[in-house]
Design a protein around this motif. Sequence first.
Motif, mmCIF file in Angstrom:
data_model
loop_
_atom_site.group_PDB
_atom_site.id
_atom_site.type_symbol
_atom_site.label_atom_id
_atom_site.label_comp_id
_atom_site.label_asym_id
_atom_site.label_seq_id
_atom_site.Cartn_x
_atom_site.Cartn_y
_atom_site.Cartn_z
ATOM 1 N N THR A 125 0.830 -1.202 0.000
ATOM 2 C CA THR A 125 0.000 0.000 0.000
ATOM 3 C C THR A 125 0.868 1.257 0.000
ATOM 4 N N THR A 126 0.216 2.435 -0.120
ATOM 5 C CA THR A 126 0.911 3.695 0.150
ATOM 6 C C THR A 126 0.621 4.170 1.577
ATOM 7 N N ALA A 127 -0.325 3.525 2.248
ATOM 8 C CA ALA A 127 -0.578 3.714 3.689
ATOM 9 C C ALA A 127 -0.980 5.134 4.055
ATOM 10 N N LYS A 128 -1.950 5.665 3.339
ATOM 11 C CA LYS A 128 -2.572 6.931 3.719
ATOM 12 C C LYS A 128 -3.820 6.627 4.551
ATOM 13 N N VAL A 129 -3.867 7.166 5.739
ATOM 14 C CA VAL A 129 -5.011 6.960 6.633
ATOM 15 C C VAL A 129 -5.935 8.156 6.448
ATOM 16 N N THR A 130 -6.812 8.076 5.459
ATOM 17 C CA THR A 130 -7.577 9.242 5.064
ATOM 18 C C THR A 130 -8.956 8.869 4.559
ATOM 19 N N ALA A 131 -9.897 9.793 4.722
ATOM 20 C CA ALA A 131 -11.231 9.660 4.141
ATOM 21 C C ALA A 131 -11.308 10.361 2.787
ATOM 22 N N GLN A 132 -10.200 10.949 2.360
ATOM 23 C CA GLN A 132 -10.158 11.573 1.033
ATOM 24 C C GLN A 132 -9.742 10.515 0.019
ATOM 25 N N HIS A 133 -10.715 9.922 -0.625
ATOM 26 C CA HIS A 133 -10.471 8.820 -1.550
ATOM 27 C C HIS A 133 -10.574 9.298 -2.994
ATOM 28 N N GLY A 134 -9.794 10.345 -3.308
ATOM 29 C CA GLY A 134 -9.887 10.956 -4.622
ATOM 30 C C GLY A 134 -11.086 11.883 -4.687
ATOM 31 N N LEU A 135 -11.502 12.224 -5.915
ATOM 32 C CA LEU A 135 -12.693 13.061 -6.101
ATOM 33 C C LEU A 135 -13.916 12.151 -6.107
#
Length: 520
Positions: free
Chosen positions: A78-88
Amino acid sequence: MSILNNGEGKLPDQLSSYWLKSTKPPSFPSIENDLQVDVVIVGGGITGITTAYLLVKEGFQVAVIEASTIFNGTTGHTTAKVTAQHGLIYDEFIQHFGEEKARLYYEANKEAAEHIAELIHLHGIDCDFKKEDAYVYTNSNDSIQKLKNEYEAYKRLGIEGEYVDSLPLDIGNIKGAVVMKNQAQFHPLHYLTQLVDFIKESGGEIYEQSVATHMDISEKPIVHLRNGAKITAQHVISASHFPFHDNRGYFARLHPKRSYVVAAKPEKSFPGGMYINAETPTRSIRSVNVEGEEVLLFSGDGHKTGQGEPEKEHYEALEKFAKDEFGAKEILYRWSAQDLVTDDKVPYIGCSNEDDKRVLVATGFRKWGMTTSMVAAQLMKDILIGKANRYKDLFAPSRFTADPGLKTMVKENVNVATNLISGKLNRPDKEIKDVKEGEGAVVSIKGGRAGAFKKMDGQLFIVDTTCTHMGCEINWNSADQTWDCPCHGSRFSVEGEVIEGPAERPLKRIDPDSIDYTTS
């Protein structure tokens, strides 16, 4: 820098994941005898381990089984971003599903990120967890309106963010960006290793090199392993990327995508933050601490599995981006990953058949598995303990959304049919004698189609190129040195062994000594 072969039919060390190279997880035995537990979880990635962690805390007797070694699949790449921003995604979700469901998707992933942070604090996990703002940016005038629409969606859904005309990062001619505040990044395997320790201490069992082949569903489901052993359980959870038990036609409702990562040392300073562009090819950027030095991960350049030839050019494109934009001179690691996308872009999580708690599934994370894995673990835990979960209907595997689901399903099935037919009609112009050391290729043998790979020492592996799932013709992946199916994403080693499903059986091996080269 060129991509080289090490003479053993494997990728050189440089073509490996930093997460895996910098982690020493414990090893576990394979299952040799029949087993009976409350819950068996098939898949030892972040979803399986997180779910096991939550279930042992609830007092369940849990066994996790992994076909290879834990973390070695998508989780370790993975790139391991812990985020709710899943692109547009949020403006699109509002248009397709309405504001309420779009808000639920955001809140599920926001809460998941908070749960991860809480676990890290609770157990004192040293995993380089760091809060960062997340940006979707554009260098193109064509995407400005999409970004502004996404920001309007943020405001409607109550997302902490803003629209900006510039970035902290100097990267090309920025036209605009939408930022989601207070997201995070971490080292996923350092985090998971601590959860594994807790599972062991709490009586949970973990097994590696234990391949689940099929399942009998009666009052108590029975999972059958390749070596003949059986596991009987009250509940079976499929967290194996592609569901190992496909009783709902997931192969036609999940679309495999590959993407690539290179880790490089930048020449110019990095201001922090996590970035991804709005266009294709995707360019995603985040930092990572490698032995005290700041290194950047550049990822993207995705394509449908088996349809990205020649695959090594995707690494080269990312390397060029790292060099042109950040002056990178040294590539430390390269790796690739595969994930699945559902017809409507929302993951399938929950009971595979309506409210039947015997079999649950979690799949289709669309390359955003860090928060989605926690969403899945919490939701499946709640289902098993009988607790209401407001996200259950949103992620239900049995759902069907006509728009965009039907359009996507038709488009993808046309793509599958096209590749099936073209693969059967395509006749390779290469013969075995044309295959060089360290090279793989589709070759012609007596007018038929076969796959050949030659190691640096001259040893030859030949396989039948017909995928054992549904008969599509596989293609050679020059970057990862695998045979990939362009229809449903199955992947095989040079020896023909299954690496990724939905295929369950290996490719047929052809003995090189049996071939009459004078007529091949």
